[in-house]
Design a protein around this motif. Structure first.
Motif, PDB file in Angstrom:
ATOM      1  N   ARG A  17       0.857  -1.222  -0.094  1.00  0.00           N
ATOM      2  CA  ARG A  17      -0.185   0.050   0.020  1.00  0.00           C
ATOM      3  C   ARG A  17       0.894   1.133  -0.078  1.00  0.00           C
ATOM      4  O   ARG A  17       0.459   2.323  -0.762  1.00  0.00           O
ATOM      5  CB  ARG A  17      -0.915   0.106   1.277  1.00  0.00           C
ATOM      6  N   GLN A  18       1.912   1.259   0.910  1.00  0.00           N
ATOM      7  CA  GLN A  18       2.850   2.400   0.667  1.00  0.00           C
ATOM      8  C   GLN A  18       3.437   2.699  -0.604  1.00  0.00           C
ATOM      9  O   GLN A  18       3.550   3.818  -0.961  1.00  0.00           O
ATOM     10  CB  GLN A  18       3.903   2.271   1.972  1.00  0.00           C
ATOM     11  N   ALA A  20       2.195   1.544  -3.397  1.00  0.00           N
ATOM     12  CA  ALA A  20       1.173   2.351  -4.362  1.00  0.00           C
ATOM     13  C   ALA A  20       0.894   3.778  -4.062  1.00  0.00           C
ATOM     14  O   ALA A  20       0.884   4.397  -5.090  1.00  0.00           O
ATOM     15  CB  ALA A  20      -0.264   1.380  -4.122  1.00  0.00           C
ATOM     16  N   ARG A  21       0.915   4.074  -2.825  1.00  0.00           N
ATOM     17  CA  ARG A  21       0.817   5.381  -2.177  1.00  0.00           C
ATOM     18  C   ARG A  21       1.835   6.476  -3.138  1.00  0.00           C
ATOM     19  O   ARG A  21       1.497   7.395  -3.887  1.00  0.00           O
ATOM     20  CB  ARG A  21       0.513   5.591  -0.826  1.00  0.00           C
ATOM     21  N   ARG A  24       1.559   6.378  -6.984  1.00  0.00           N
ATOM     22  CA  ARG A  24       0.476   7.394  -7.293  1.00  0.00           C
ATOM     23  C   ARG A  24       0.896   8.739  -7.431  1.00  0.00           C
ATOM     24  O   ARG A  24       0.528   9.596  -8.171  1.00  0.00           O
ATOM     25  CB  ARG A  24      -0.737   6.947  -6.537  1.00  0.00           C
ATOM     26  N   GLU A  48      -4.632   3.819  -6.986  1.00  0.00           N
ATOM     27  CA  GLU A  48      -5.672   4.340  -5.886  1.00  0.00           C
ATOM     28  C   GLU A  48      -6.497   3.314  -5.661  1.00  0.00           C
ATOM     29  O   GLU A  48      -6.930   3.084  -4.505  1.00  0.00           O
ATOM     30  CB  GLU A  48      -6.134   5.582  -6.615  1.00  0.00           C
ATOM     31  N   GLU A  51      -5.017   0.657  -3.166  1.00  0.00           N
ATOM     32  CA  GLU A  51      -5.048   1.130  -1.686  1.00  0.00           C
ATOM     33  C   GLU A  51      -6.368   1.453  -1.245  1.00  0.00           C
ATOM     34  O   GLU A  51      -6.432   0.968   0.174  1.00  0.00           O
ATOM     35  CB  GLU A  51      -4.261   2.338  -1.898  1.00  0.00           C
ATOM     36  N   SER A  52      -7.247   1.747  -1.812  1.00  0.00           N
ATOM     37  CA  SER A  52      -8.702   1.977  -1.479  1.00  0.00           C
ATOM     38  C   SER A  52      -9.112   0.693  -0.936  1.00  0.00           C
ATOM     39  O   SER A  52      -9.831   0.462   0.082  1.00  0.00           O
ATOM     40  CB  SER A  52      -9.592   2.571  -2.287  1.00  0.00           C
ATOM     41  N   LYS A  55      -6.787  -1.091   2.400  1.00  0.00           N
ATOM     42  CA  LYS A  55      -6.196  -0.446   3.538  1.00  0.00           C
ATOM     43  C   LYS A  55      -7.310  -0.440   4.535  1.00  0.00           C
ATOM     44  O   LYS A  55      -8.579  -1.302   4.542  1.00  0.00           O
ATOM     45  CB  LYS A  55      -6.204   1.045   3.328  1.00  0.00           C
TER      46      LYS A  55
END
Length: 411
Positions: A17-18, A20-21, A24, A48, A51-52, A55
């Motif tokens: 996730r990190q 991906a953030r 992005r 996005e 991640e959504s 998370k």
């Protein structure tokens, strides 16, 4: 082990996730010369969405600042009126020049303890505050309640409601949304039989499973399809370390969320496909609306095992309340003791969670309540959530509720 596996998966996904953030952020950076190219937009949208979808969603805030009270803007503040191990009683105070809250009917809004937080009723509260002094049960996540705080079951739930009604004072409307219908009716029955001066002046139920033998839905059938031992063995887990509720047996919120998603998989997959398109088109308004909905919908809480199992057993399998066999701590519950509490039931014609007639069945149980204090209303165009949220709630249902409370809720 189930809960531990879930926590392990969340931990394993954290670096992804990190990443991906970060990716992005790079793709959307205005200094990126390819920022507006279709491949880069698609890649940023995919990151996005990833991640959504993966998370952890924390408890949302009510977030009220002001509300319109009879044409006047009033400031809103949250006040914890009572704190219990498993629930906070919150009052939404409205402050404006010349506003006298004591002149507005008091409402204890009982939020469902079925996986989502009380903030799911944010729209309900906002509408009610325009004319009412609103209190709400803000149930606490069982995984955050230390084991030393003890158990919490359906009997405790009822005791909380009775205590909260006494704290708020006489003349209060008790409003249960979905699951709270049963404990709300038990509390009203016991307080009426005791001639308690703090018994509710009015009782309002929305989409409540009072008698799930009537028009059973898929969730009703699922709850009754297996013995209680199966639920105890397969869906109950223990809160892992280092959470505050370490070793508390619970029905995990992520399992309840899975069942919610499984009921309408096409709806949710379509919503995320549309979100992908919104992000590529740069439709910020639609993307923000999607995020607002799913920030609430995907935020879930754990339920204590004893409450969950008792509810499955007594409400969905043995149907004790409509059969006249319900007991509270060994004491028979007699809805026929309700003689002067105005009672309104609300159903949605398109409700796929609480079937037609399941809520209205509550009125038949109150054999000694005069007909002029009963009102059954069905909105043909709303589903389960539309009964207490959205435009039809505000335009069609709420005015009827407000009129009923003012005209009939005078204990």
């Amino acid at each position: 082990m189930l809960y531990h596996a879930y926590e392990l998966a969340q931990t394993a996904l954290a670096p992804w996730r990190q990443a991906a953030r970060y990716g992005r952020t790079v793709l959307n950076d205005p200094r990126n010369p390819w920022q507006s190219s279709p491949p880069h937009k698609a890649a940023a949208a995919m990151l996005e969405i990833f991640e959504s979808a993966t998370k952890y969603y924390a408890k949302p805030l009510f977030g009220y600042e002001t509300v319109n009270v009879r044409g006047q803007e009033a400031k809103v503040s949250e006040e914890i009126v009572a704190h219990k191990p498993f629930c906070d009683l919150i009052r939404f105070r409205r402050t404006a020049e010349g506003l006298d809250e004591s002149q507005d009917p008091k409402i204890l809004l009982v939020a469902p303890m079925s996986g989502h937080y009380a903030t799911l009723l944010r729209g309900t509260v906002e509408t009610l505050m325009t004319e009412h002094d609103v209190y709400i049960t803000d149930w606490l996540d069982a995984r955050d309640v230390p084991l030393a705080a003890g158990r919490f079951d359906l009997d405790d739930y009822v005791d909380y409601l009775r205590e909260f009604l006494e704290i708020i004072g006489p003349g209060t409307t008790l409003m249960g949304v979905c699951q709270p219908g049963v404990p709300s009716m038990i509390a009203a029955s016991l307080m009426s039989e005791d001639d308690n001066p703090f018994r509710p002046a009015a009782l309002v139920m929305m989409g409540s499973p009072i008698d799930t033998r009537v028009s059973p839905t898929e969730p009703n059938r699922l709850a009754g399809s297996k013995p209680l031992s199966w639920f105890k063995k397969n869906v109950i887990s223990w809160v892992p370390w280092p959470r505050a509720g370490f070793m508390r047996p619970v029905y995990p919120g992520f399992l309840q969320l899975s069942s919610f998603l499984a009921m309408n998989p096409e709806r949710h997959s379509t919503a995320y496909r549309k979100q992908f398109d919104n992000l590529i088109r740069g439709d910020g308004e639609s993307a923000a609306a999607h995020n607002t909905f799913y920030d609430e919908y995907l935020a879930v809480m754990d339920l204590t095992a004893e409450f969950y199992l008792q509810t499955i057993d007594e409400v969905f399998q043995r149907h004790l309340l409509p059969k006249g066999e319900m007991k509270h701590r060994g004491r028979p519950v007699r809805p026929q003791a309700i003689k002067d509490v105005a009672f309104m039931t609300i159903e949605g014609g398109k409700d796929d969670i609480t079937g037609a007639g399941q809520t209205h069945a509550a009125l038949d149980l109150c054999a000694n309540l005069p007909d002029d204090l009963k009102l059954a209303y069905t909105h043909p165009e709303v589903g389960h959530y539309g009964q207490f949220n959205g435009s039809r709630w505000r335009r069609d249902i709420y005015p009827k509720v407000a009129a009923f409370i003012r005209e009939k809720g005078r204990l």
